[in-house]
Scaffold this motif. Structure first.
Motif, PDB file in Angstrom:
ATOM      1  N   THR A  64       0.676  -1.181  -0.087  1.00 42.95           N
ATOM      2  CA  THR A  64       0.018   0.138  -0.076  1.00 42.95           C
ATOM      3  C   THR A  64       0.961   1.283   0.105  1.00 42.95           C
ATOM      4  OG1 THR A  64      -1.918  -1.096   1.173  1.00 42.95           O
ATOM      5  CG2 THR A  64      -1.740   1.241   1.356  1.00 42.95           C
ATOM      6  N   ALA A  65       2.005   1.272   0.751  1.00 42.75           N
ATOM      7  CA  ALA A  65       2.708   2.470   0.796  1.00 42.75           C
ATOM      8  C   ALA A  65       3.371   2.651  -0.268  1.00 42.75           C
ATOM      9  CB  ALA A  65       3.816   2.232   2.090  1.00 42.75           C
ATOM     10  N   GLY A  66       3.684   1.821  -1.256  1.00 43.36           N
ATOM     11  CA  GLY A  66       4.524   1.737  -2.500  1.00 43.36           C
ATOM     12  C   GLY A  66       3.395   2.376  -3.678  1.00 43.36           C
ATOM     13  N   THR A  67       2.217   1.791  -3.414  1.00 43.21           N
ATOM     14  CA  THR A  67       1.248   2.325  -4.406  1.00 43.21           C
ATOM     15  C   THR A  67       1.133   3.888  -3.965  1.00 43.21           C
ATOM     16  OG1 THR A  67      -0.550   1.694  -3.137  1.00 43.21           O
ATOM     17  CG2 THR A  67       0.030   0.294  -4.826  1.00 43.21           C
ATOM     18  N   PHE A  68       0.859   4.366  -2.666  1.00 48.63           N
ATOM     19  CA  PHE A  68       0.512   5.689  -2.461  1.00 48.63           C
ATOM     20  C   PHE A  68       1.784   6.509  -2.787  1.00 48.63           C
ATOM     21  CE2 PHE A  68      -2.659   5.372   1.112  1.00 48.63           C
ATOM     22  CZ  PHE A  68      -3.737   4.811   0.245  1.00 48.63           C
ATOM     23  N   LEU A  69       3.115   6.079  -2.770  1.00 51.84           N
ATOM     24  CA  LEU A  69       4.155   6.915  -3.107  1.00 51.84           C
ATOM     25  C   LEU A  69       4.035   6.914  -4.687  1.00 51.84           C
ATOM     26  CD1 LEU A  69       6.906   5.242  -1.087  1.00 51.84           C
ATOM     27  CD2 LEU A  69       6.013   7.682  -0.712  1.00 51.84           C
ATOM     28  N   TYR A  70       3.732   6.218  -5.498  1.00 50.97           N
ATOM     29  CA  TYR A  70       3.653   6.346  -6.874  1.00 50.97           C
ATOM     30  C   TYR A  70       2.262   7.253  -7.261  1.00 50.97           C
ATOM     31  CZ  TYR A  70       2.956   5.728 -11.827  1.00 50.97           C
ATOM     32  OH  TYR A  70       2.921   5.827 -13.030  1.00 50.97           O
ATOM     33  N   VAL A  71       1.274   7.294  -6.586  1.00 47.76           N
ATOM     34  CA  VAL A  71      -0.079   7.959  -7.043  1.00 47.76           C
ATOM     35  C   VAL A  71       0.597   9.443  -6.320  1.00 47.76           C
ATOM     36  CG1 VAL A  71      -2.384   8.432  -6.452  1.00 47.76           C
ATOM     37  CG2 VAL A  71      -1.627   6.154  -6.855  1.00 47.76           C
ATOM     38  N   GLY A  72       0.958   9.660  -5.392  1.00 52.75           N
ATOM     39  CA  GLY A  72       1.560  10.877  -4.851  1.00 52.75           C
ATOM     40  C   GLY A  72       2.428  11.684  -5.371  1.00 52.75           C
ATOM     41  N   THR A  73       3.361  11.056  -6.264  1.00 53.41           N
ATOM     42  CA  THR A  73       4.548  11.559  -6.835  1.00 53.41           C
ATOM     43  C   THR A  73       4.453  11.325  -8.337  1.00 53.41           C
ATOM     44  OG1 THR A  73       5.703   9.583  -6.390  1.00 53.41           O
ATOM     45  CG2 THR A  73       5.917  11.135  -4.626  1.00 53.41           C
ATOM     46  N   VAL A  74       4.751  10.243  -8.824  1.00 52.10           N
ATOM     47  CA  VAL A  74       4.853  10.159 -10.240  1.00 52.10           C
ATOM     48  C   VAL A  74       3.615  10.502 -11.116  1.00 52.10           C
ATOM     49  CG1 VAL A  74       5.689   8.674 -12.034  1.00 52.10           C
ATOM     50  CG2 VAL A  74       6.698   8.516  -9.813  1.00 52.10           C
ATOM     51  N   ALA A  75       2.609  10.055 -10.471  1.00 53.21           N
ATOM     52  CA  ALA A  75       1.238  10.164 -11.326  1.00 53.21           C
ATOM     53  C   ALA A  75       0.616  11.318 -11.348  1.00 53.21           C
ATOM     54  CB  ALA A  75       0.197   9.052 -10.654  1.00 53.21           C
ATOM     55  N   VAL A  76       1.039  12.187 -10.328  1.00 50.19           N
ATOM     56  CA  VAL A  76       0.373  13.411 -10.180  1.00 50.19           C
ATOM     57  C   VAL A  76       1.232  14.572 -10.238  1.00 50.19           C
ATOM     58  CG1 VAL A  76      -1.027  14.805  -8.505  1.00 50.19           C
ATOM     59  CG2 VAL A  76      -1.413  12.236  -8.474  1.00 50.19           C
ATOM     60  N   ILE A  77       2.443  14.435  -9.592  1.00 53.37           N
ATOM     61  CA  ILE A  77       3.466  15.534  -9.641  1.00 53.37           C
ATOM     62  C   ILE A  77       3.703  16.204 -10.942  1.00 53.37           C
ATOM     63  CG2 ILE A  77       5.601  16.617  -9.182  1.00 53.37           C
ATOM     64  CD1 ILE A  77       3.825  16.233  -6.582  1.00 53.37           C
ATOM     65  N   PRO A  78       3.732  15.556 -12.258  1.00 53.49           N
ATOM     66  CA  PRO A  78       4.028  16.075 -13.369  1.00 53.49           C
ATOM     67  C   PRO A  78       2.795  17.141 -13.782  1.00 53.49           C
ATOM     68  CG  PRO A  78       4.597  13.826 -13.333  1.00 53.49           C
ATOM     69  CD  PRO A  78       3.919  14.126 -12.215  1.00 53.49           C
ATOM     70  N   GLU A  79       1.589  16.585 -13.275  1.00 54.53           N
ATOM     71  CA  GLU A  79       0.388  17.549 -13.850  1.00 54.53           C
ATOM     72  C   GLU A  79       0.470  18.894 -12.983  1.00 54.53           C
ATOM     73  OE1 GLU A  79      -4.594  17.460 -12.958  1.00 54.53           O
ATOM     74  OE2 GLU A  79      -3.237  15.573 -13.136  1.00 54.53           O
ATOM     75  N   LEU A  80       1.015  18.684 -11.646  1.00 53.34           N
ATOM     76  CA  LEU A  80       1.103  19.941 -11.016  1.00 53.34           C
ATOM     77  C   LEU A  80       2.458  20.940 -11.557  1.00 53.34           C
ATOM     78  CD1 LEU A  80       0.844  18.840  -7.302  1.00 53.34           C
ATOM     79  CD2 LEU A  80      -1.133  19.552  -8.832  1.00 53.34           C
ATOM     80  N   LEU A  81       3.370  20.293 -11.993  1.00 50.30           N
ATOM     81  CA  LEU A  81       4.534  20.821 -12.952  1.00 50.30           C
ATOM     82  C   LEU A  81       4.192  21.659 -14.012  1.00 50.30           C
ATOM     83  CD1 LEU A  81       7.459  18.275 -11.924  1.00 50.30           C
ATOM     84  CD2 LEU A  81       6.790  20.619 -10.712  1.00 50.30           C
ATOM     85  N   GLU A  82       3.054  21.463 -14.619  1.00 55.97           N
ATOM     86  CA  GLU A  82       2.622  21.838 -16.109  1.00 55.97           C
ATOM     87  C   GLU A  82       2.457  23.479 -15.651  1.00 55.97           C
ATOM     88  OE1 GLU A  82      -0.486  19.860 -17.625  1.00 55.97           O
ATOM     89  OE2 GLU A  82       0.433  18.262 -17.801  1.00 55.97           O
ATOM     90  N   THR A  83       2.792  24.519 -16.325  1.00 57.92           N
ATOM     91  CA  THR A  83       2.756  25.766 -16.365  1.00 57.92           C
ATOM     92  C   THR A  83       2.351  26.343 -17.744  1.00 57.92           C
ATOM     93  OG1 THR A  83       5.224  25.971 -17.013  1.00 57.92           O
ATOM     94  CG2 THR A  83       4.520  25.983 -14.659  1.00 57.92           C
ATOM     95  N   GLY A  84       1.903  27.535 -17.760  1.00 55.20           N
ATOM     96  CA  GLY A  84       1.543  28.224 -18.723  1.00 55.20           C
ATOM     97  C   GLY A  84       2.387  29.506 -19.227  1.00 55.20           C
ATOM     98  N   LYS A  85       1.970  30.339 -19.860  1.00 56.07           N
ATOM     99  CA  LYS A  85       2.765  31.445 -20.389  1.00 56.07           C
ATOM    100  C   LYS A  85       2.526  32.778 -19.423  1.00 56.07           C
ATOM    101  CE  LYS A  85       2.773  30.227 -25.340  1.00 56.07           C
ATOM    102  NZ  LYS A  85       2.398  30.698 -26.702  1.00 56.07           N
ATOM    103  N   ASP A  86       1.699  32.774 -18.828  1.00 59.95           N
ATOM    104  CA  ASP A  86       1.374  33.878 -17.979  1.00 59.95           C
ATOM    105  C   ASP A  86       2.088  33.636 -16.688  1.00 59.95           C
ATOM    106  OD1 ASP A  86       0.635  35.841 -16.366  1.00 59.95           O
ATOM    107  OD2 ASP A  86      -1.438  35.996 -16.724  1.00 59.95           O
ATOM    108  N   LYS A  87       3.180  34.332 -16.340  1.00 57.49           N
ATOM    109  CA  LYS A  87       4.180  34.175 -15.216  1.00 57.49           C
ATOM    110  C   LYS A  87       3.522  34.500 -13.765  1.00 57.49           C
ATOM    111  CE  LYS A  87       8.534  34.343 -17.765  1.00 57.49           C
ATOM    112  NZ  LYS A  87       9.824  35.276 -17.587  1.00 57.49           N
ATOM    113  N   GLY A  88       2.640  35.459 -13.869  1.00 61.80           N
ATOM    114  CA  GLY A  88       2.126  36.056 -12.568  1.00 61.80           C
ATOM    115  C   GLY A  88       1.055  35.005 -12.331  1.00 61.80           C
ATOM    116  N   ALA A  89       0.224  34.742 -12.965  1.00 62.01           N
ATOM    117  CA  ALA A  89      -0.891  33.758 -12.872  1.00 62.01           C
ATOM    118  C   ALA A  89      -0.393  32.306 -12.439  1.00 62.01           C
ATOM    119  CB  ALA A  89      -1.756  33.620 -14.180  1.00 62.01           C
ATOM    120  N   GLU A  90       0.745  31.793 -13.173  1.00 60.08           N
ATOM    121  CA  GLU A  90       1.368  30.501 -12.713  1.00 60.08           C
ATOM    122  C   GLU A  90       1.780  30.601 -11.285  1.00 60.08           C
ATOM    123  OE1 GLU A  90       1.184  27.900 -14.091  1.00 60.08           O
ATOM    124  OE2 GLU A  90       0.044  28.774 -15.580  1.00 60.08           O
ATOM    125  N   ILE A  91       2.496  31.711 -10.919  1.00 58.12           N
ATOM    126  CA  ILE A  91       3.160  31.905  -9.388  1.00 58.12           C
ATOM    127  C   ILE A  91       2.015  31.919  -8.528  1.00 58.12           C
ATOM    128  CG2 ILE A  91       4.253  33.490  -7.864  1.00 58.12           C
ATOM    129  CD1 ILE A  91       6.064  34.425 -10.093  1.00 58.12           C
TER     130      ILE A  91
END
Length: 408
Positions: free
Chosen positions: A358-385
């Motif tokens: 369970t801990a291994g699956t949670f580590l994957y879901v909480g990092t690899v599966a989701v973090i890339p989505e949170l790292l996505e950014t747009g062109k508006d720097k102020g809005a992204e900050i």
């Protein structure tokens, strides 16, 4: 062997308790290898020094239970098996009923703040609850606890964590291959863009036909509108296939959620309750995102909700599998001939390996599966900050709730 109570006195307590244990065993003509870990723990509790520590601990423990403890006692009042099924009902029912309030054209990318909150909850549960429980066990309010250092036991637990992590890697990779390179999370955004483009094209066509045929009768206009609706409902076959593959992935994911809940409740009521909270936080954005993908794949709102309820059966299936493993998986005890009956010469049973998985699956879901989505950014720097600060705040709130529950 080391005490987990009064860390500054750890060495002295271990030596005193160990001397008492071996003296008692020698007087009883019993070899240490003849005892299981639980029997050694029981013998240690009879040590005069440990008994005095137990009295001190009971005297300093608050008499009234905390608010979270009282709430958990009401929500989970029975055995680990029953509590696991109740927890599965809690995390499967409300998030699916919330879909009735969601508009069919919801944009999954708008869930980024909720996803960040869920990441904080999952990682908080893993780091504050699951990993300490896996390697050290849980503290007891009635007596001091001891950690038995056993050869290769920690290695086997670490292997269980890795197996859980790479199980989800394999699932994600298989889904990407089946959908032509798009992962489970990223397919939400891409299919939404496709459907949005189709809608925009349809709208432009309507506008052009309106300019060319302004004098058409109302009946003809209605007929053209119905044709446009038919055109809009024609979904790309790859997008439709992605929707069905997403249902399969969701069903499999729910099985692992059920395994997580059952293994957590068999570890301890507190670990089970906190894992339920973490999974519940994760399920809300997960279910809404899947619901949006199904609608974009051609499902009606009612059919999409029905499909999500069907995938919820996977959680109950996983819970029942976890209960069966815990109940019939055997226990790693030391036999009279000093051989260990557990996995690979340790005192671990198959049921003990579910929590590391369970801990291994949670580590994957909480990092690899989701973090890339949170790292996505747009062109508006102020809005992204501003968006990034809000996401970090959401992660901190999710993790803070897990920390507060554990601390309390």
């Amino acid at each position: 062997m080391a005490s987990r109570f009064f860390p500054s006195r750890r060495t002295g307590l271990a030596l005193a308790a160990g001397c008492f244990l071996f003296s008692a065993l020698a007087a009883a003509n019993v070899r240490p290898g003849d005892l299981s870990v639980s029997q050694i723990e029981e013998q240690l509790q009879n040590c005069p020094l440990v008994e005095s520590l137990n009295e001190h601990k009971r005297a300093t423990t608050p008499e009234t239970a905390s608010l979270t403890s009282r709430i958990f006692a009401v929500l989970f009042p029975s055995t680990p098996a029953v509590n696991s099924l109740l927890a599965t009902l809690y995390i499967s029912g409300p998030p699916n009923f919330l879909l009735a309030l969601c508009p069919p054209n919801i944009d999954p990318s708008s869930l980024s703040i909720m996803v960040a909150f869920a990441v904080g909850g999952l990682l908080g549960d893993t780091l504050f609850h699951l990993l300490p429980e896996i390697f050290l066990g849980e503290d007891s309010p009635d007596h001091v606890s001891f950690v038995m250092v056993e050869p290769n036991k920690n290695l086997l637990l670490g292997l269980g964590i890795m197996v859980g992590f790479f199980t989800f890697v394999a699932m994600d990779k298989a889904l990407r291959i089946a959908t032509g390179g798009q992962g489970h999370d990223h397919s939400h955004g891409h299919t939404h863009e496709d459907s949005t483009t189709a809608s925009s094209t349809g709208a432009n066509t309507n506008g052009q036909s309106g300019e060319l045929k302004q004098r058409k009768s109302t009946k003809s206009a209605q007929e053209d509108g119905s044709k446009d609706e038919t055109t809009e409902k024609e979904i790309n076959p790859s997008v439709k296939m992605a929707g069905y593959l997403n249902l399969i992935a969701d069903f499999t994911h729910n099985i692992t959620d059920g395994l997580a809940l059952s293994s957590s409740f068999y570890a301890s009521p507190t670990i089970g309750a906190t894992t339920t909270v973490a999974v519940f936080f994760h399920e809300i954005p997960h279910e809404v995102g899947d619901f949006a993908l199904l609608v974009q794949s051609g499902f009606s709102k009612r059919k999409a909700m029905g499909a999500q309820f069907v995938t919820a059966v996977g959680a109950f299936l996983g819970t029942l599998i976890g209960i069966a493993v815990q109940e019939f998986g055997g226990h790693g005890d030391v036999l009279e001939d000093s051989t260990v009956s557990g996995l690979w010469g340790t005192s671990l049973s198959w049921g003990d390996m579910l929590l590391p998985f369970t801990a291994g699956t949670f580590l994957y879901v909480g990092t690899v599966a989701v973090i890339p989505e949170l790292l996505e950014t747009g062109k508006d720097k102020g809005a992204e900050i501003r968006k990034t600060l809000t996401q970090f705040l959401a992660v901190a709130v999710g993790a803070g709730i897990m920390l507060a529950i554990s601390w309390d």
